[in-house]
Design a protein around this motif. Structure first.
Motif, PDB file in Angstrom:
ATOM      1  N   VAL A   1       2.838   0.081   0.137  1.00  0.00           N
ATOM      2  CA  VAL A   1       1.543   0.683  -0.113  1.00  0.00           C
ATOM      3  C   VAL A   1       0.558  -0.457  -0.357  1.00  0.00           C
ATOM      4  CG1 VAL A   1       0.225   2.265  -1.557  1.00  0.00           C
ATOM      5  CG2 VAL A   1       2.642   2.696  -1.113  1.00  0.00           C
ATOM      6  N   ASP A   2      -0.352  -0.644   0.571  1.00  0.00           N
ATOM      7  CA  ASP A   2      -1.260  -1.798   0.554  1.00  0.00           C
ATOM      8  C   ASP A   2      -0.448  -3.083   0.342  1.00  0.00           C
ATOM      9  OD1 ASP A   2      -3.500  -0.210   0.981  1.00  0.00           O
ATOM     10  OD2 ASP A   2      -3.822   0.103  -1.165  1.00  0.00           O
ATOM     11  N   GLY A   3       0.712  -3.147   0.993  1.00  0.00           N
ATOM     12  CA  GLY A   3       1.532  -4.350   0.943  1.00  0.00           C
ATOM     13  C   GLY A   3       2.568  -4.368  -0.160  1.00  0.00           C
ATOM     14  N   THR A   4       2.424  -3.528  -1.169  1.00  0.00           N
ATOM     15  CA  THR A   4       3.383  -3.525  -2.279  1.00  0.00           C
ATOM     16  C   THR A   4       4.566  -2.619  -1.940  1.00  0.00           C
ATOM     17  OG1 THR A   4       1.507  -3.709  -3.771  1.00  0.00           O
ATOM     18  CG2 THR A   4       3.628  -3.119  -4.773  1.00  0.00           C
ATOM     19  N   PRO A   5       5.801  -3.139  -2.058  1.00  0.00           N
ATOM     20  CA  PRO A   5       6.952  -2.283  -1.731  1.00  0.00           C
ATOM     21  C   PRO A   5       7.192  -1.187  -2.779  1.00  0.00           C
ATOM     22  CG  PRO A   5       7.614  -4.607  -2.067  1.00  0.00           C
ATOM     23  CD  PRO A   5       6.179  -4.499  -2.452  1.00  0.00           C
ATOM     24  N   VAL A   6       7.544  -0.010  -2.292  1.00  0.00           N
ATOM     25  CA  VAL A   6       7.897   1.119  -3.164  1.00  0.00           C
ATOM     26  C   VAL A   6       9.103   1.787  -2.523  1.00  0.00           C
ATOM     27  CG1 VAL A   6       7.073   3.214  -4.313  1.00  0.00           C
ATOM     28  CG2 VAL A   6       5.412   1.516  -3.566  1.00  0.00           C
ATOM     29  N   THR A   7      10.052   2.241  -3.343  1.00  0.00           N
ATOM     30  CA  THR A   7      11.247   2.880  -2.794  1.00  0.00           C
ATOM     31  C   THR A   7      11.313   4.338  -3.230  1.00  0.00           C
ATOM     32  OG1 THR A   7      12.371   0.773  -2.922  1.00  0.00           O
ATOM     33  CG2 THR A   7      13.758   2.696  -2.598  1.00  0.00           C
ATOM     34  N   GLY A   8      11.702   5.190  -2.291  1.00  0.00           N
ATOM     35  CA  GLY A   8      11.873   6.603  -2.605  1.00  0.00           C
ATOM     36  C   GLY A   8      13.209   7.099  -2.095  1.00  0.00           C
TER      37      GLY A   8
END
Ligand code: FAD
Ligand code: FES
Lengths: 91, 447
Positions: free
Chosen positions: A12-19
């Motif tokens: 998200v805008d370059g920041t990793p997020v895991t789901g």
């Protein structure tokens, strides 16, 4: 799919997020503690409101495609999400 | 030739319609913009859905089930039901979706409803969501919308939402029902025989109430949220004691620290498709006859678009609609029709027990946002109405209702504040001059 990946990784805008597999973009963001990603005309922050595709408060850009409702769109591994400002003449 | 029935919406109503139309001998195309069948009621995470394949009709040879298929237009014709314009694709709002057009011998419209939320100062803050959004996140995604959550508004839907929030680990601070205990009792205990067929629904609600009791969640009547505050997201809410007309009892305000607020003041039917098809409305819902036929030949409607009565009633309506649309023998389905009629009685009772108090606009301040998309505030709307412009001019001048959601969220509110017919697309209509500057206008409470 031979076997399910353990998680869905997006940025998200370059920041990793895991789901988890099958989750919507909005659910992944909220689970990660992020409640706003869009802005109203005055710049005020917005996130999910209706949760079912009616209010358009949750729009994001997904892999370059604008105006995707984050509450409806299931995340795919590798999706690059960018937040979109609300500029004049665009939804 | 076998009749072809197109069913739009695969919630309880649409599933009932598809099943009955197939039973009546028709070929069915069942479509939904969502990628799972079940609508708002039968929500579940995708892995559970895949494992259970819960709806047999979607596997039937005579039913073509189209997930991820959104109807974007209905094209009226001189004779026969409208043509159905669909955009289909694997990803919601994604690239690479395909357009197609369906012709049908009969259409069943079952697009459901969405939450209605009245505005209050701060309702645009992130973390303030509809009760339906919290429910969808909890049931379909296993995500709690917040850690410290308050559920507020009016209607029986507050209970399942609070229960689902508990299930996903939220701390539910309370459930605030704006209606007074007296109004609830009068609405729910009058003519109890009408409710016999709705015993299932009553038991379901009782189970939610028990769940809340176990979770020590207080349920309070005659109290509502009149303001949300926070820097960039909701951090606290102001609740207040409300009179029967939802005016605030001065001095009764309390401040609660929260990180999410879930609100609903009832449901609004999704009327875009019925209106596009040319269906007549009655009291803000699609008008239907005993067979769920609308005013347009070959077009039937079922579920929350014809009245807010819950999932069992929606299903019964769907069965009657699908049977008739599919060419089933007229007059059959006595038991289903009785359930449907009981559902309708339940709906009017629901409306009577949970009316929107006519003085709710007392919560608003001049800078309270009414149209979320365009951020049109209450003061601007009042000034525009007072300047005796007609409705179109008010809309163009203030931009209220002209944003991306096209007044789906603020439409009923604008209509009420500007004293126009609440259930048509609001200020696209001439408005009455004069006392408009002084809303709220006439009593709109249920009869
Ligand atoms: C967000 C939300 C959550 C809810 N959760 C519950 C709950 O947990 N328990 C409960 O008792 N009640 C719940 N309700 C109330 C619910 O509306 C009814 O109980 C029941 O689901 C109504 O059935 P229906 O078939 O009329 O409509 P729905 O179940 O709403 O089904 C309508 C379907 O039509 C589809 N649709 C709409 N427009 C189009 C289009 N243009 N093209 C293609 N498809 C379309 C929608 O995607 C949806 O799946 C909820 C309501 C909402 C709004
Ligand atoms: S939250 Fe309303 S459209 Fe996504």
């Amino acid at each position: 799919m031979p076997h399910k990946p353990p998680g869905v990784r997006i940025t998200v805008d370059g920041t990793p997020v895991t789901g988890r597999p099958g989750q919507t973009i909005a659910a992944i963001l909220i689970a990660a503690g992020r409640h706003s990603w869009r802005r109203g005309p005055s710049g005020s922050p917005r996130g999910v409101f209706c949760g079912i595709g009616v209010c358009f408060d949750c729009l994001v850009t997904v892999n370059g495609t604008r105006d995707v409702r984050a509450c409806l769109r299931r995340a795919d591994d590798g999706d690059a999400i960018t937040t979109q400002p609300r500029t004049k003449g665009t939804p | 030739m076998t009749r072809h029935v197109v069913v739009i919406g695969a919630g309880p109503a649409g599933l009932g319609a598809a099943t009955a139309a197939v039973r009546a001998g028709a070929r069915v195309t069942l479509l939904d913009s969502a990628d799972q069948a079940g609508g708002q009621y039968h929500r579940m995470p995708p892995d559970a859905y895949e494992a259970r394949r819960p709806f047999r009709i979607c596997e039937s040879e005579r039913c073509d089930w189209w997930p991820g298929a959104a109807v974007w237009a209905l094209e009226r014709r001189d004779s026969g039901p409208p043509r159905v314009h669909v955009v289909r694709g694997p990803d919601a709002d994604g690239d690479g979706r395909r357009r197609c057009v369906l012709r049908a011998d009969a259409l069943v419209l079952a697009p459901g409803a969405h939450d209605r939320v009245l505005p209050f100062p701060g309702w645009e803050l992130p973390g303030v969501v509809t009760a339906g959004a919290a429910q969808v996140l909890a049931k379909g995604e296993r995500v709690a919308v917040g850690g410290r959550v308050l559920v507020a508004g009016t209607g029986p839907f507050l209970l399942p939402v609070a229960a689902s929030l508990l299930d996903v680990g939220a701390h539910v601070l309370g459930v605030l029902e704006a209606g007074t205990a007296g109004a609830l009792l009068r609405g729910w205990t009058r003519r109890p025989w009408e409710l016999t067929g709705q015993a299932g629904k009553g038991a379901e609600l009782a189970a939610y109430a028990a769940r809340l009791a176990r979770g020590r969640v207080p349920y309070r009547t005659g109290r509502g949220v009149v303001e949300a505050r926070g820097d960039g997201r909701v951090e606290e809410v102001v609740t207040a004691r409300l009179r029967g007309d939802w005016s605030v009892v001065p001095g009764s305000e309390q401040v609660l620290t929260v990180d999410a607020l879930c609100v609903t003041h009832g449901f609004t039917p999704r009327l875009e498709l019925p209106v596009a098809a040319g269906c007549a409305l009655l009291d803000g819902f699609v008008a239907v006859d005993e067979d769920q036929a609308t005013s347009v030949p070959g077009v039937y409607a079922a579920g929350e678009v014809t009245g807010i009565a819950g999932a069992p009633a929606a299903r019964a309506e769907g069965v009657v609609a699908g049977w008739t649309a599919g060419g089933g023998t007229p007059g059959r389905l006595g038991a289903t029709r009785r359930r449907r009629d009981e559902g309708r009685a339940f709906a009017s009772r629901l409306a009577a027990a949970h009316p929107i108090g006519r003085r709710w606009a007392g919560w608003l301040r001049p800078d309270t946002i009414v149209c979320r998309c365009e951020e049109t505030d209450y003061g601007t709307l009042r000034d525009a109405a007072a300047s005796r412009l007609d409705a179109r001019a008010v809309r163009l001048g203030t931009r209220a209702g002209l944003g991306p959601c096209q007044a789906r969220i603020c439409g009923p509110t604008l209509a009420e504040l500007l004293d126009t017919n609440p259930h048509h697309r609001p200020i696209a209509w001439p408005i009455r001059l004069g006392e408009l500057a002084n809303p709220p206008a006439e009593p709109k409470e249920g009869t």
